[in-house]
Scaffold this active site. Structure first.
Site, PDB file in Angstrom:
ATOM      1  N   PRO A   6      77.458 -24.997 -23.358  1.00  0.00           N
ATOM      2  CA  PRO A   6      78.318 -24.829 -22.186  1.00  0.00           C
ATOM      3  C   PRO A   6      77.593 -23.987 -21.149  1.00  0.00           C
ATOM      4  CG  PRO A   6      79.091 -23.456 -24.020  1.00  0.00           C
ATOM      5  CD  PRO A   6      77.949 -24.265 -24.536  1.00  0.00           C
ATOM      6  N   GLN A  34      85.199 -25.154 -24.260  1.00  0.00           N
ATOM      7  CA  GLN A  34      84.913 -23.738 -24.490  1.00  0.00           C
ATOM      8  C   GLN A  34      85.880 -22.884 -23.689  1.00  0.00           C
ATOM      9  OE1 GLN A  34      81.621 -21.174 -23.057  1.00  0.00           O
ATOM     10  NE2 GLN A  34      81.128 -20.912 -25.219  1.00  0.00           N
ATOM     11  N   CYS A  73      79.018 -14.646 -23.622  1.00  0.00           N
ATOM     12  CA  CYS A  73      78.683 -14.455 -22.206  1.00  0.00           C
ATOM     13  C   CYS A  73      78.690 -12.963 -21.854  1.00  0.00           C
ATOM     14  CB  CYS A  73      79.663 -15.208 -21.321  1.00  0.00           C
ATOM     15  SG  CYS A  73      79.278 -15.060 -19.567  1.00  0.00           S
ATOM     16  N   LYS A  76      81.179 -19.176 -30.532  1.00  0.00           N
ATOM     17  CA  LYS A  76      79.788 -19.040 -30.067  1.00  0.00           C
ATOM     18  C   LYS A  76      79.542 -17.563 -29.794  1.00  0.00           C
ATOM     19  CE  LYS A  76      76.334 -20.983 -26.942  1.00  0.00           C
ATOM     20  NZ  LYS A  76      75.734 -19.808 -26.351  1.00  0.00           N
ATOM     21  N   HIS A 133      73.649 -17.621 -30.573  1.00  0.00           N
ATOM     22  CA  HIS A 133      72.558 -17.435 -29.619  1.00  0.00           C
ATOM     23  C   HIS A 133      71.663 -16.344 -30.203  1.00  0.00           C
ATOM     24  CE1 HIS A 133      71.312 -17.083 -25.118  1.00  0.00           C
ATOM     25  NE2 HIS A 133      70.317 -16.768 -25.905  1.00  0.00           N
ATOM     26  N   ARG A 180      69.430 -24.842 -21.080  1.00  0.00           N
ATOM     27  CA  ARG A 180      68.769 -25.128 -19.799  1.00  0.00           C
ATOM     28  C   ARG A 180      67.837 -26.331 -19.835  1.00  0.00           C
ATOM     29  NH1 ARG A 180      66.438 -19.340 -19.100  1.00  0.00           N
ATOM     30  NH2 ARG A 180      66.904 -19.377 -21.317  1.00  0.00           N
TER      31      ARG A 180
END
Length: 325
Positions: free
Chosen positions: A11, A63, A93, A132, A164, A227
């Site tokens: 996302p 998400q 985030c 996540k 991550h 990305r």
């Protein structure tokens, strides 16, 4: 039937909207797609339909950003009713705006609250509820901190985690810097899978090639690419064959574009603007002769009032003109 989590696209705010997802789906039937993070406040109180998508996008995960269990449950219920295949909670985030709303990576410091949120969502949906997260935040970056978080959230019924492989600095680094500066620690995520073999664990962060994906898949259940899947989208064209064992033809870049054109035309007929979609395909010809011409032509012309499909076809033709010189 369980979702295929071998390969997913991360996302990404302002990037993974429904137009990009439709484009991505043309290249891979197997990739699990994620929406941009949508806040519970936007869904429950915003104007507009924040849950809209194209049927072709399945399998598709929503998400959510939030930390109020009741609000998250209400949004998850709506997602289930709208046909989403998964609901994912953002605990990764690091932006200030997200922290001020008490969600994102700062929630790693509150595993009990994350567990409450997961439990509330699981009670109202039949689809998977996933999380996540990062490997740590600020000075709280020990493996023990990470496993304590996993243990607590797992106890609430979460069976799928996307990790991550960087910690997040909540102060002093921008979201962009948080994607690049904290060092990657893939081994820590591998260790997590060894210690929790019963969980489905996918890795995210810094993955650029399908060969790297294959390496990660020797240790983990899935790989999430961000990305690179946006800036060099044609890597998606071989995901089904190289990672998922699907024996299907690989589309050329031109074939992908040809299949996208009717979608663009339909969007324009409904009053949409060309650059809503064209901005997502700038990288389609990355590495090809004439790709700079392609990018420049679209960048200079797609945003103009009344720009139509001819901008795309002329940009492609301009590439051929370069090749034939």
């Amino acid at each position: 039937m369980p979702l295929n989590r071998t390969f997913s696209i991360a996302p990404m705010l302002d990037w993974t909207d429904r137009h990009y997802r439709y484009f991505a789906r043309l290249m891979s039937s197997q990739a699990l797609l994620y929406t941009e993070m949508v806040t519970t406040g936007a869904i429950l109180h915003g104007r507009g339909d924040y849950l809209a998508y194209n049927e072709e996008e399945h399998p598709l995960a929503l998400q959510l950003g939030g930390s109020n269990p009741a609000d998250l449950a209400a949004c998850a219920k709506l997602a289930g009713e709208r046909g989403y295949d998964e609901v994912n909670l953002n605990v990764g985030c690091p932006s200030d705006r997200v922290q001020n709303g008490r969600f994102g990576a700062c929630l790693m410091a509150e595993p009990e609250l994350v567990a409450e949120c997961v439990s509330a969502m699981k009670q109202v949906v039949d689809i998977p509820v996933t999380v996540k997260t990062r490997i740590g935040i600020d000075e709280q970056d020990s493996y023990e901190f990470l496993t304590q978080f996993i243990d607590t959230v797992k106890a609430a019924g979460c069976e799928e985690f996307i990790v991550h492989a960087r910690k997040a600095w909540l102060q002093g680094l921008s979201p962009k810097e948080n994607r690049e500066i904290p060092p990657l620690d893939y081994e820590r995520v591998y260790q997590l899978k060894r210690d929790y073999p019963e969980l489905n664990i996918s890795i995210n962060g810094g993955v650029k090639t399908l060969a790297e994906c294959q390496t990660h898949l020797q240790h983990l259940d899935g790989v999430m690419v961000g990305r690179e899947a946006y800036q060099n989208p044609y890597i998606l064209a071989e995901v089904d064959q190289k990672l998922c064992g699907i024996d299907s033809p690989i589309l050329s870049r031109d074939e992908v574009l040809e299949r996208l054109l009717p979608y663009i035309e339909a969007h324009l007929k409904q009053g949409g603007r060309l650059n809503h979609i064209s901005r997502h395909i700038i990288g389609l010809y990355q590495g090809e002769v004439g790709s700079r011409i392609w990018r420049r032509y679209i960048s200079e012309n797609a945003h103009k009032q009344g720009a139509g499909i001819e901008v795309i076809t002329q940009a492609r033709a301009a590439m051929d003109d370069i090749v034939s010189l």
